[in-house]
Scaffold this active site. Structure first.
Site, PDB file in Angstrom:
ATOM      1  N   CYS A 269      -0.512   7.668   7.884  1.00 50.55           N
ATOM      2  CA  CYS A 269      -1.873   7.519   7.399  1.00 50.55           C
ATOM      3  C   CYS A 269      -2.826   7.186   8.546  1.00 50.55           C
ATOM      4  O   CYS A 269      -2.437   6.538   9.514  1.00 50.55           O
ATOM      5  CB  CYS A 269      -1.935   6.389   6.372  1.00 50.55           C
TER       6      CYS A 269
ATOM      7  N   CYS B 125       0.837  -1.203   0.000  1.00 54.97           N
ATOM      8  CA  CYS B 125       0.000   0.000   0.000  1.00 54.97           C
ATOM      9  C   CYS B 125       0.874   1.257   0.000  1.00 54.97           C
ATOM     10  O   CYS B 125       0.649   2.184  -0.778  1.00 54.97           O
ATOM     11  CB  CYS B 125      -0.939  -0.050   1.204  1.00 54.97           C
ATOM     12  N   CYS B 126       1.881   1.287   0.879  1.00 52.35           N
ATOM     13  CA  CYS B 126       2.810   2.429   0.896  1.00 52.35           C
ATOM     14  C   CYS B 126       3.481   2.577  -0.457  1.00 52.35           C
ATOM     15  O   CYS B 126       3.769   3.690  -0.909  1.00 52.35           O
ATOM     16  CB  CYS B 126       3.901   2.221   1.953  1.00 52.35           C
TER      17      CYS B 126
ATOM     18  N   CYS C 279      -3.209   3.568   9.771  1.00 56.97           N
ATOM     19  CA  CYS C 279      -1.937   2.961  10.176  1.00 56.97           C
ATOM     20  C   CYS C 279      -1.249   3.739  11.292  1.00 56.97           C
ATOM     21  O   CYS C 279      -0.053   3.566  11.529  1.00 56.97           O
ATOM     22  CB  CYS C 279      -1.026   2.837   8.964  1.00 56.97           C
TER      23      CYS C 279
ATOM     24  N   CYS D 113       8.403   3.075   5.697  1.00 57.91           N
ATOM     25  CA  CYS D 113       7.306   3.056   4.734  1.00 57.91           C
ATOM     26  C   CYS D 113       7.793   3.032   3.308  1.00 57.91           C
ATOM     27  O   CYS D 113       7.013   3.073   2.379  1.00 57.91           O
ATOM     28  CB  CYS D 113       6.407   4.261   4.937  1.00 57.91           C
TER      29      CYS D 113
END
Lengths: 303, 303, 303, 303
Positions: free
Chosen positions: A264, A176-177, A267, A292
């Site tokens: 985020c 996702c990162c 997270c 990240c």
């Protein structure tokens, strides 16, 4: 690119002991002399000429236009402002990376040193509402040129279609990162010679050996050598917050709600008193992997 | 309970002039002499042996039944459990004061040492909803006899009628704390020989010289001498939180929202990273005055 | 496009009274008969053949393959399930638009009628954290094929660079909605023959004349005619919430925090009791303009 | 207290058929005549003279000093201001009950009609922080004499010691409300002739037959007859909120967080859109029992 015959004012000289060998641009080092076209200087002078003086590629690294090791040594233990100043002298085509958290002190310092400086931050599309408000506050407060970078919808839509909006819980945050942060960052960094980050040694076990400046091995490409300055590398969280208070620097409202390290929304979480700040990030993962991707280089240093 | 014939070492003598009258255990006071079984002592000796041995009044204080200085010395630097254990040995009629915050570690320790122990907390009527839920959680979790104490409506109504619900902002917190906290506390303490608090030296500049045990000069009355144990006096916040994590002790949800030191809702706020925890209490007042009256004795020590 | 001579199985017949006039594809209506090539049917049959039967372009609209006015009349006042059923019969290449709010009832109904149905929602990058969690919950709960659509970074970055993250406060929401909602929506709709929305007449003065079905004049293009079904058009908010309760449909947590109509975080707020739900959206703007571009057609109807 | 010989203008006559018997002040009812000192009136006149004219006890109720039924009839369907005005005319020793919620409209109206009017609210010790802030705001905004009433600690401590801080979940709210609300209320009402409440018919099935005025059978005592005015009885929630908006009346912040009916924090929750407001109170109990004791009379009316 300076040419033999360029007039002197185009070069900015500094009194440093490094010996340059810039044959490719017709600058010759002979013994303790540097010849630039018809001019000759003591080799104790050296200079920055921003992008032009940067090695053109990683193949050329044996021959950097400024000596990284020397600079590292010079900057080691310097205060953040001195490091920022050096970064601004050595590189014209550089930008400050602002994460929407306490690294706002960098923006505060940099905008005083160079009004209108380029600052960018990564809008992953999943930041806290408070963080968006904070970024806007910073944009309005400082004389900076702020870019907010977004991910590419193609990659995002395909990830979410396959794995949903919270894939990081099962698969780790890297994927996702990768799309939400690293992609847009890579795109921006490809156009820069250097960037300035707010990383600190005390943030994470992965950052214990962080230097004030370094070659960014993660984001340099064959076409573009990238340097990375970490002016806050040796500051503690306490020093950062002293600065924020002393200079009345705006801060993210989340810091009033128990958040220390802020990323985020899904997270990030507030931490308990006396917990390490990084325990508020990707808490379902192993501490040693908590980067990240922006600073992924940190992960491999230790071994 | 010492018996006639007990050997001397069972008693701990202190040089005080008090005249004891302990007929029930065969100790006779005659003039300035004490006879204990066949022994006779100058009345300038005294001893503690739990409740029976406490001085009956402040007039008698020149002659406390246990030597505070000796106990202080013994407990200095001991760990909280040892201090709690001593408190429980010296006093039967004692209670733990629980504020609804991290001092829950005391409740955890004390209830293990003495199931069913008396614990009280002060419900000022202005606690956070989270704090009420936390108090209930503690009540359900531990084998304790929990009392929740409330202020007298007469005083409250008269204060609020005159000055409203937020008088502390203008007039300082002393008046309001006096009614909401100190009144009910005084009422309860008047029935105790000793109480146990969660105060720590690192909480506040006013608590820098806090001892593990002391005479409670603020709440002792002519009729009732009161001792105060501070088992956490020399623990740091970090140690408290290590304990909470290690023993899976429940904690106030507010600690997940940036709150460290927790009191009444209108007088408590979350703190920023690296701020001193006490900056979250009565922030409009001077740090040197931040005691709510429970531990007012701390304020006068320095001079 | 069916041709004269196509074999029968390509057509799906339904017992309905509508009279079709499909000259362009060689289907002739004569009185109560339909001739399709050499076949002739009672005109009480009609059929859907999804995309194939749709006019190929707006130029062809004088001759739609199903008669919109007739369908409008048929669906007028029907319950949402009947409308959904009709939509699913007439169109194969269609999708439900889900906004992350109470229109989840559509998803609930549609997924029962057609498991695996296409549903899309617009992730503007500024939704509430609660909305992302809700979307994921819906994704996990229902047998649907959920797409979450994102804006193009180029447009976003250029808007934000110029006007910051809250330009809608000064310039109105149209520009921002244009990039964050309308762009991705247009991209998706260009591939569909029809879409299903959760619009209701009682939501907004701009929606007072909303029909159950209509040609989507805002998103039809010369290349693609688009129909729009609004199965909830005549339902009230109360009916929607009755359904949610009766069928135990998941709902956005924000509905427990005073939010009724839910959009982007900076442009949505909880409403007071008895306020109109739309007062929680773009409250700094005139009620008559409160469409985000998805249903911009509504704005021009009244004139 | 009117004396024999008082001049007529001190009395205000109303055309009612009630027969008064005011021997103690020298007013004699004889047949259909009333003699007041040397004057004699048809008994179809009646008057209010505030407290003095109130029946002295319930035993005296057969002979009220104003005819309740007539007043009921007069006030039926009147607007809240007219009802308030009547209450203020008939009774001097009266107070407005303010719950910290939307009944603030009563305070707004009453303080305009009679500056400095007595208003009281019940601080149960478990209100939301927002409610305390709101009460203070009202205190500061209006020219009223605000009393905030608290429960007696003895009862509170004994309940909590035995059953904890959330006994209402298991045992129903009556016991807790009894101590935290009804006790202090009873204490205050015992000193009043009448009170004014914000009850409305549309709030609860238990309030469907609520009148504008009535004898308060729940709080009248043998020593003190108490009347109760409900000026908002027939207003809808929508009317209340129209008033709040039109007159810019302050409101409890909780109304911006989904709360409609507001009571104690642990017994109040936000409601979903279109839910009945009372579903936000004591939701674990049966709707037909949802009175907190303040208006317990409502519970028995139906039978």
């Amino acid at each position: 690119m300076p040419q033999i015959g360029d007039s002197l004012p185009m070069l900015r000289f500094h009194q440093t002991p490094s010996v340059l060998c810039l044959k490719s641009v017709g600058i010759i080092c002979e013994g303790k002399k540097i010849r630039f076209g018809e001019f000759e200087f003591a080799s104790s002078l050296y200079f920055s000429y921003s992008r032009s003086f940067k090695p053109k590629s990683l193949d050329d690294m044996s021959n950097p236009l400024f000596d990284l090791e020397t600079l590292k040594a010079e900057l080691a233990g310097q205060n953040p402002r001195a490091i920022l100043k050096a970064a601004l002298e050595y590189f014209h085509n550089l930008a400050v990376s602002f994460s929407g958290a306490e690294d706002v002190v960098l923006v505060d310092m940099a905008s005083r040193l160079k009004p209108g400086i380029s600052v960018f931050c990564l809008d992953t599309g999943r930041l806290h509402p408070e963080t968006y408000r904070f970024i806007e506050k910073v944009r309005e407060r400082y004389d900076i040129n702020l870019e907010v970078l977004n991910p590419a919808y193609q990659e995002l839509e395909s990830l979410v279609k396959e794995k949903g909006l919270f894939s990081f819980h099962g698969d780790g945050h890297t994927e996702c990162c990768g799309i939400r942060k690293v992609g847009p960052l890579r795109r921006r960094l490809a156009t820069l010679d250097a960037w300035i980050t707010g990383q600190r040694r005390d943030q994470n076990p992965t950052r214990l050996e962080l230097d004030e400046v370094g070659l960014d091995s993660a984001f340099s490409t064959p076409e573009n050598v990238l340097y990375k300055f970490n002016p806050l590398a040796k500051w503690t969280s306490a020093q950062v917050w002293d600065y924020i208070e002393a200079y009345d620097v705006p801060y993210n409202e989340l810091h009033r709600k128990g958040f220390v390290s802020i990323g985020c929304e899904p997270c990030t979480r507030p931490i308990l008193p006396n917990q390490h700040e990084r325990s508020g990030r990707w808490w379902w993962e192993d501490a040693a992997k908590k980067e990240c991707g922006l600073h992924a280089g940190n992960l491999h240093k230790g071994k």
